[in-house]
Design an enzyme around this catalytic site. Structure first.
Site: not given
Length: 342
Positions: A137, A241, A312
């Site tokens: 992230s 992502e 995630h």
């Protein structure tokens, strides 16, 4: 429905080692592999941990890996939505790299804040002390900065506060402890239907491509364009992502990467999971996520697919940033061609 045991056996069969590949590649500078009993640092370079009970569970997770956690002083600190000031967060990360007893560094969580500390990191010190940095992230900013300024690989994988299910743990262990060069394939779907919809690759252009894995969270990566903390994408396998971004925002960021010349340099692209990536106000005239990606990836003329298990999500594969890999876009696989650790 498949049982959990059957599911894990199927996943295990898909994590096949690429035997003999690393032996033919030239040696490179790598962090040391992890061993049971190693001391590892826990840092919070972005958001803070709000509850002491959460921290206890995180420490227990690291101990369950056979490792000894050492939390940075700012863990449990709070400065607005950050885990301390920029100077504090950067100093604690520098200290973990400098500490000879610390063998690797786990980010506790992501959120936002890593990019703020990049100018405060001592990259000369970090370069002299190669250690695995693990997280995802917002930790993408640190992975990319290490690739650009420190020249040793890191691991895009679960944060210390993540769930760490069996799939996540096995994937990480094989890379960080066992120095393997496995192949990651999309796990088979487990729906009770004749033809599975989950566990399928969406192939935008078939073929195989080889290059260093570079990427992470799309929002974080695109925000670093034009800064000195972005590595070269020439011949790279770009992996991306995202979470909670509407399709038009994905379109905008992919357009940004195209206009910046990044998409035109890569050898292949893997888009992993995009969790809750739907517009709040739907429209029959809107594009789906796959359509948006097809607009940007199909014309590149390089192998590209969507659906790999990272992002995630509760369970995810670990990906070594900066390590050479081969993708097969038709099969939906990522094969490591060299170990991430020595």
């Amino acid at each position: 429905m498949l049982s959990r045991r059957t599911m894990m056996q199927a996943i295990g069969a898909l994590m096949l080692p690429a035997a003999g590949i690393s032996a033919v590649l030239p040696p490179r500078r790598r962090p040391r592999r992890l061993r049971r009993g190693d001391v590892v640092g826990l840092v919070e370079p972005a958001y803070f941990t709000p509850d002491a009970f959460d921290l206890e569970a995180i420490l227990a997770t690291i101990r369950a890996m056979g490792l000894v956690p050492r939390a940075a002083p700012n863990v449990m600190s709070r400065y607005g939505y950050l885990a301390g000031s920029d100077e504090e967060r950067a100093a604690h990360l520098n200290t973990m790299f400098a500490d000879p007893e610390v063998r690797a560094i786990f980010a506790v969580r992501g959120g936002w804040g890593c990019a703020r500390i990049l100018p405060l990191l001592d990259f000369d010190l970090i370069r002299a002390n190669p250690k695995l940095l693990i997280g995802f992230s917002d930790i993408t900013a640190l992975h990319l900065a290490l690739a650009a300024r420190a020249d040793f690989p890191s691991i895009h994988g679960p944060n210390a506060a993540s769930a760490w299910g069996q799939l996540s743990w096995d994937s990480f262990r094989r890379l960080a402890f066992d120095a393997e060069t496995p192949t990651w394939a999309i796990p088979p779907g487990t729906e009770d239907r004749l033809a599975q919809r989950n566990g399928r690759a969406r192939t935008f252009r078939p073929g195989r491509a080889t290059g260093p894995l570079i990427g992470g969270n799309l929002t974080v990566l695109s925000a670093l364009v034009g800064t000195p903390y972005l590595p070269s994408f020439d011949g790279a396998i770009l992996f991306l992502e995202e979470t909670e971004e509407a399709q038009y925002r994905i379109d905008r960021m992919m357009t940004h990467l195209a206009l910046a010349g990044i998409l035109g340099r890569v050898a292949g692209v893997v888009f992993g999971q995009c969790t809750d990536c739907t517009a709040r106000i739907s429209s029959l005239g809107g594009f789906t996520l796959s359509e948006v990606l097809a607009h940007h990836l199909a014309p590149l003329g390089v192998p590209a697919f969507q659906g790999a298990l990272f992002g995630h999500v509760t369970d995810q594969f670990s990906l070594p940033v900066g390590v050479r890999a081969e993708i097969d876009a038709a099969a939906g696989t990522i094969r490591m061609l060299e170990p991430v650790v020595a």
